[in-house]
Scaffold this motif. Structure first.
Motif, PDB file in Angstrom:
ATOM      1  N   VAL A  34       0.979  -1.142   0.043  1.00  0.00           N
ATOM      2  CA  VAL A  34      -0.142  -0.083  -0.136  1.00  0.00           C
ATOM      3  C   VAL A  34       1.002   1.221   0.068  1.00  0.00           C
ATOM      4  CG1 VAL A  34      -2.063   1.104   1.186  1.00  0.00           C
ATOM      5  CG2 VAL A  34      -1.786  -1.361   1.399  1.00  0.00           C
ATOM      6  N   PRO A  35       1.373   1.932  -1.337  1.00  0.00           N
ATOM      7  CA  PRO A  35       2.007   2.899  -1.261  1.00  0.00           C
ATOM      8  C   PRO A  35       1.044   4.155  -0.905  1.00  0.00           C
ATOM      9  CG  PRO A  35       1.782   1.922  -3.549  1.00  0.00           C
ATOM     10  CD  PRO A  35       1.088   1.078  -2.475  1.00  0.00           C
ATOM     11  N   HIS A  36       1.712   5.215  -0.299  1.00  0.00           N
ATOM     12  CA  HIS A  36       0.682   6.433   0.117  1.00  0.00           C
ATOM     13  C   HIS A  36       1.570   7.669  -0.453  1.00  0.00           C
ATOM     14  CE1 HIS A  36      -1.003   9.363   2.335  1.00  0.00           C
ATOM     15  NE2 HIS A  36      -2.090   8.924   2.351  1.00  0.00           N
ATOM     16  N   GLU A  37       1.371   8.528  -0.998  1.00  0.00           N
ATOM     17  CA  GLU A  37       1.976   9.572  -1.414  1.00  0.00           C
ATOM     18  C   GLU A  37       2.797  10.383  -0.509  1.00  0.00           C
ATOM     19  OE1 GLU A  37      -1.262  12.006  -3.380  1.00  0.00           O
ATOM     20  OE2 GLU A  37      -1.655  10.948  -5.012  1.00  0.00           O
ATOM     21  N   THR A  38       2.360  10.634   0.695  1.00  0.00           N
ATOM     22  CA  THR A  38       2.949  10.849   1.712  1.00  0.00           C
ATOM     23  C   THR A  38       3.462  10.314   2.894  1.00  0.00           C
ATOM     24  OG1 THR A  38       0.894  11.908   2.881  1.00  0.00           O
ATOM     25  CG2 THR A  38       1.950  13.492   1.291  1.00  0.00           C
ATOM     26  N   MET A  39       2.816   9.151   2.968  1.00  0.00           N
ATOM     27  CA  MET A  39       3.302   8.183   4.350  1.00  0.00           C
ATOM     28  C   MET A  39       4.131   7.329   3.963  1.00  0.00           C
ATOM     29  SD  MET A  39      -0.149   8.263   6.534  1.00  0.00           S
ATOM     30  CE  MET A  39      -1.709   9.031   5.560  1.00  0.00           C
ATOM     31  N   GLY A  40       4.508   7.046   2.665  1.00  0.00           N
ATOM     32  CA  GLY A  40       5.639   5.897   2.368  1.00  0.00           C
ATOM     33  C   GLY A  40       4.810   4.795   1.808  1.00  0.00           C
ATOM     34  N   VAL A  41       5.716   3.432   1.929  1.00  0.00           N
ATOM     35  CA  VAL A  41       4.948   2.607   1.680  1.00  0.00           C
ATOM     36  C   VAL A  41       4.691   1.276   2.774  1.00  0.00           C
ATOM     37  CG1 VAL A  41       5.433   0.239   0.332  1.00  0.00           C
ATOM     38  CG2 VAL A  41       6.225   2.512  -0.606  1.00  0.00           C
ATOM     39  N   HIS A  42       3.473   0.650   2.684  1.00  0.00           N
ATOM     40  CA  HIS A  42       3.123  -0.084   4.086  1.00  0.00           C
ATOM     41  C   HIS A  42       2.905  -1.554   3.085  1.00  0.00           C
ATOM     42  CE1 HIS A  42       2.048   3.779   5.992  1.00  0.00           C
ATOM     43  NE2 HIS A  42       2.279   3.085   6.844  1.00  0.00           N
ATOM     44  N   ARG A  43       3.235  -2.487   4.066  1.00  0.00           N
ATOM     45  CA  ARG A  43       2.925  -3.903   3.551  1.00  0.00           C
ATOM     46  C   ARG A  43       2.040  -4.354   4.657  1.00  0.00           C
ATOM     47  NH1 ARG A  43       6.982  -6.676   0.390  1.00  0.00           N
ATOM     48  NH2 ARG A  43       7.125  -5.345  -1.307  1.00  0.00           N
ATOM     49  N   VAL A  44       1.077  -5.139   4.203  1.00  0.00           N
ATOM     50  CA  VAL A  44       0.167  -6.012   5.372  1.00  0.00           C
ATOM     51  C   VAL A  44       0.007  -7.316   4.786  1.00  0.00           C
ATOM     52  CG1 VAL A  44      -1.997  -5.043   3.860  1.00  0.00           C
ATOM     53  CG2 VAL A  44      -2.375  -5.770   6.044  1.00  0.00           C
ATOM     54  N   VAL A  45      -0.038  -8.208   5.947  1.00  0.00           N
ATOM     55  CA  VAL A  45      -0.323  -9.548   5.561  1.00  0.00           C
ATOM     56  C   VAL A  45      -1.609  -9.762   6.352  1.00  0.00           C
ATOM     57  CG1 VAL A  45       0.305 -11.933   6.160  1.00  0.00           C
ATOM     58  CG2 VAL A  45       1.982 -10.411   5.183  1.00  0.00           C
ATOM     59  N   SER A  46      -2.667 -10.039   5.797  1.00  0.00           N
ATOM     60  CA  SER A  46      -4.007 -10.378   6.131  1.00  0.00           C
ATOM     61  C   SER A  46      -4.500 -11.863   6.204  1.00  0.00           C
ATOM     62  CB  SER A  46      -4.915  -9.624   5.421  1.00  0.00           C
ATOM     63  OG  SER A  46      -4.625  -8.150   5.427  1.00  0.00           O
ATOM     64  N   LEU A  47      -4.913 -12.270   7.519  1.00  0.00           N
ATOM     65  CA  LEU A  47      -5.442 -13.389   7.559  1.00  0.00           C
ATOM     66  C   LEU A  47      -6.940 -13.426   7.512  1.00  0.00           C
ATOM     67  CD1 LEU A  47      -2.611 -13.702   9.598  1.00  0.00           C
ATOM     68  CD2 LEU A  47      -3.117 -15.789   9.034  1.00  0.00           C
ATOM     69  N   TRP A  48      -7.650 -13.856   6.709  1.00  0.00           N
ATOM     70  CA  TRP A  48      -9.098 -13.575   6.698  1.00  0.00           C
ATOM     71  C   TRP A  48     -10.000 -15.042   6.779  1.00  0.00           C
ATOM     72  CZ3 TRP A  48     -10.009  -8.670   6.871  1.00  0.00           C
ATOM     73  CH2 TRP A  48      -9.175  -7.697   6.073  1.00  0.00           C
ATOM     74  N   THR A  49     -11.016 -14.886   7.299  1.00  0.00           N
ATOM     75  CA  THR A  49     -12.064 -15.871   7.373  1.00  0.00           C
ATOM     76  C   THR A  49     -13.082 -15.630   6.718  1.00  0.00           C
ATOM     77  OG1 THR A  49     -11.189 -16.609   9.663  1.00  0.00           O
ATOM     78  CG2 THR A  49     -13.379 -17.572   8.959  1.00  0.00           C
ATOM     79  N   VAL A  50     -13.314 -16.497   5.634  1.00  0.00           N
ATOM     80  CA  VAL A  50     -14.727 -16.377   4.752  1.00  0.00           C
ATOM     81  C   VAL A  50     -15.837 -17.595   4.795  1.00  0.00           C
ATOM     82  CG1 VAL A  50     -15.173 -15.938   2.338  1.00  0.00           C
ATOM     83  CG2 VAL A  50     -13.046 -15.347   3.069  1.00  0.00           C
ATOM     84  N   ARG A  51     -16.918 -17.032   5.012  1.00  0.00           N
ATOM     85  CA  ARG A  51     -17.879 -18.032   5.529  1.00  0.00           C
ATOM     86  C   ARG A  51     -19.253 -17.759   4.672  1.00  0.00           C
ATOM     87  NH1 ARG A  51     -16.396 -18.102  11.141  1.00  0.00           N
ATOM     88  NH2 ARG A  51     -15.256 -19.812  11.392  1.00  0.00           N
ATOM     89  N   ASP A  52     -19.723 -18.639   3.823  1.00  0.00           N
ATOM     90  CA  ASP A  52     -21.032 -18.302   3.212  1.00  0.00           C
ATOM     91  C   ASP A  52     -20.874 -16.933   2.455  1.00  0.00           C
ATOM     92  OD1 ASP A  52     -22.232 -20.493   4.327  1.00  0.00           O
ATOM     93  OD2 ASP A  52     -22.778 -19.349   6.286  1.00  0.00           O
ATOM     94  N   GLY A  53     -19.713 -16.734   1.778  1.00  0.00           N
ATOM     95  CA  GLY A  53     -19.691 -15.624   0.635  1.00  0.00           C
ATOM     96  C   GLY A  53     -19.496 -14.211   1.303  1.00  0.00           C
ATOM     97  N   ARG A  54     -18.820 -14.194   2.623  1.00  0.00           N
ATOM     98  CA  ARG A  54     -18.703 -13.042   3.335  1.00  0.00           C
ATOM     99  C   ARG A  54     -17.634 -13.113   4.153  1.00  0.00           C
ATOM    100  NH1 ARG A  54     -23.863  -9.460   4.406  1.00  0.00           N
ATOM    101  NH2 ARG A  54     -24.949  -9.743   2.148  1.00  0.00           N
ATOM    102  N   ILE A  55     -16.832 -12.283   4.415  1.00  0.00           N
ATOM    103  CA  ILE A  55     -15.514 -11.998   5.114  1.00  0.00           C
ATOM    104  C   ILE A  55     -16.214 -11.923   6.662  1.00  0.00           C
ATOM    105  CG2 ILE A  55     -13.468 -10.807   5.984  1.00  0.00           C
ATOM    106  CD1 ILE A  55     -13.269 -10.276   2.821  1.00  0.00           C
ATOM    107  N   THR A  56     -15.821 -12.758   7.627  1.00  0.00           N
ATOM    108  CA  THR A  56     -16.418 -12.844   9.036  1.00  0.00           C
ATOM    109  C   THR A  56     -15.496 -12.174   9.968  1.00  0.00           C
ATOM    110  OG1 THR A  56     -15.672 -15.077   9.476  1.00  0.00           O
ATOM    111  CG2 THR A  56     -17.967 -14.535   8.451  1.00  0.00           C
ATOM    112  N   GLY A  57     -14.071 -12.171   9.600  1.00  0.00           N
ATOM    113  CA  GLY A  57     -13.218 -12.122  10.709  1.00  0.00           C
ATOM    114  C   GLY A  57     -11.889 -11.965  10.029  1.00  0.00           C
ATOM    115  N   GLY A  58     -10.911 -11.213  10.542  1.00  0.00           N
ATOM    116  CA  GLY A  58      -9.651 -10.987   9.913  1.00  0.00           C
ATOM    117  C   GLY A  58      -8.375 -10.556  11.063  1.00  0.00           C
TER     118      GLY A  58
END
Length: 126
Positions: free
Chosen positions: A79-103
């Motif tokens: 996630v590069p940002h014009e003024t805040m620099g570059v961020h990286r994110v690793v996300s662990l998601w739970t998906v049930r019945d077609g929707r994200i329920t947690g992360g």
């Protein structure tokens, strides 16, 4: 119904498009997302969409990879940002019945956790 990996890919596409209504449609009403690095928990779809919609503009999303195992989907995003620099994110998601329920998302900035001197002879810089 789309597989969980496709739901998470669409999540990031809607985030990039600032399609907040569309993003919300992918989330369970009782969604819980934790950010351990900053010690925060976001409870509820509206709060999660609100946090992201209020984030200062100037950012973009680049999905680096998505890996799925059943209901669990892991995404790595830059996630590069014009003024805040570059961020990286690793996300662990739970998906049930077609929707994200947690992360659980680990946000960081490359280089923000400097390598200690004792490892210098054992590692290569990236």
């Amino acid at each position: 119904m789309n597989p969980p990996s496709a739901i998470v890919r669409e999540f990031w596409e809607r985030m990039q498009a600032r399609d907040w209504e569309g993003l919300g449609a992918l989330l369970a009403d009782d969604l819980v997302v934790e950010w351990p690095v900053s010690g925060e928990r976001i409870v509820g779809r509206a709060n999660f969409v609100g946090v992201n919609a209020e984030y200062p503009e100037g950012w973009s999303i680049h999905v680096l990879r998505i890996v799925a195992d059943g209901e669990t989907v892991v995404s790595e995003v830059e996630v590069p940002h014009e003024t805040m620099g570059v961020h990286r994110v690793v996300s662990l998601w739970t998906v049930r019945d077609g929707r994200i329920t947690g992360g659980r998302e680990y946000w960081t900035e490359p280089g923000s956790d400097p390598s200690p001197q004792w490892r210098a002879a054992l590692v290569e810089r990236i």
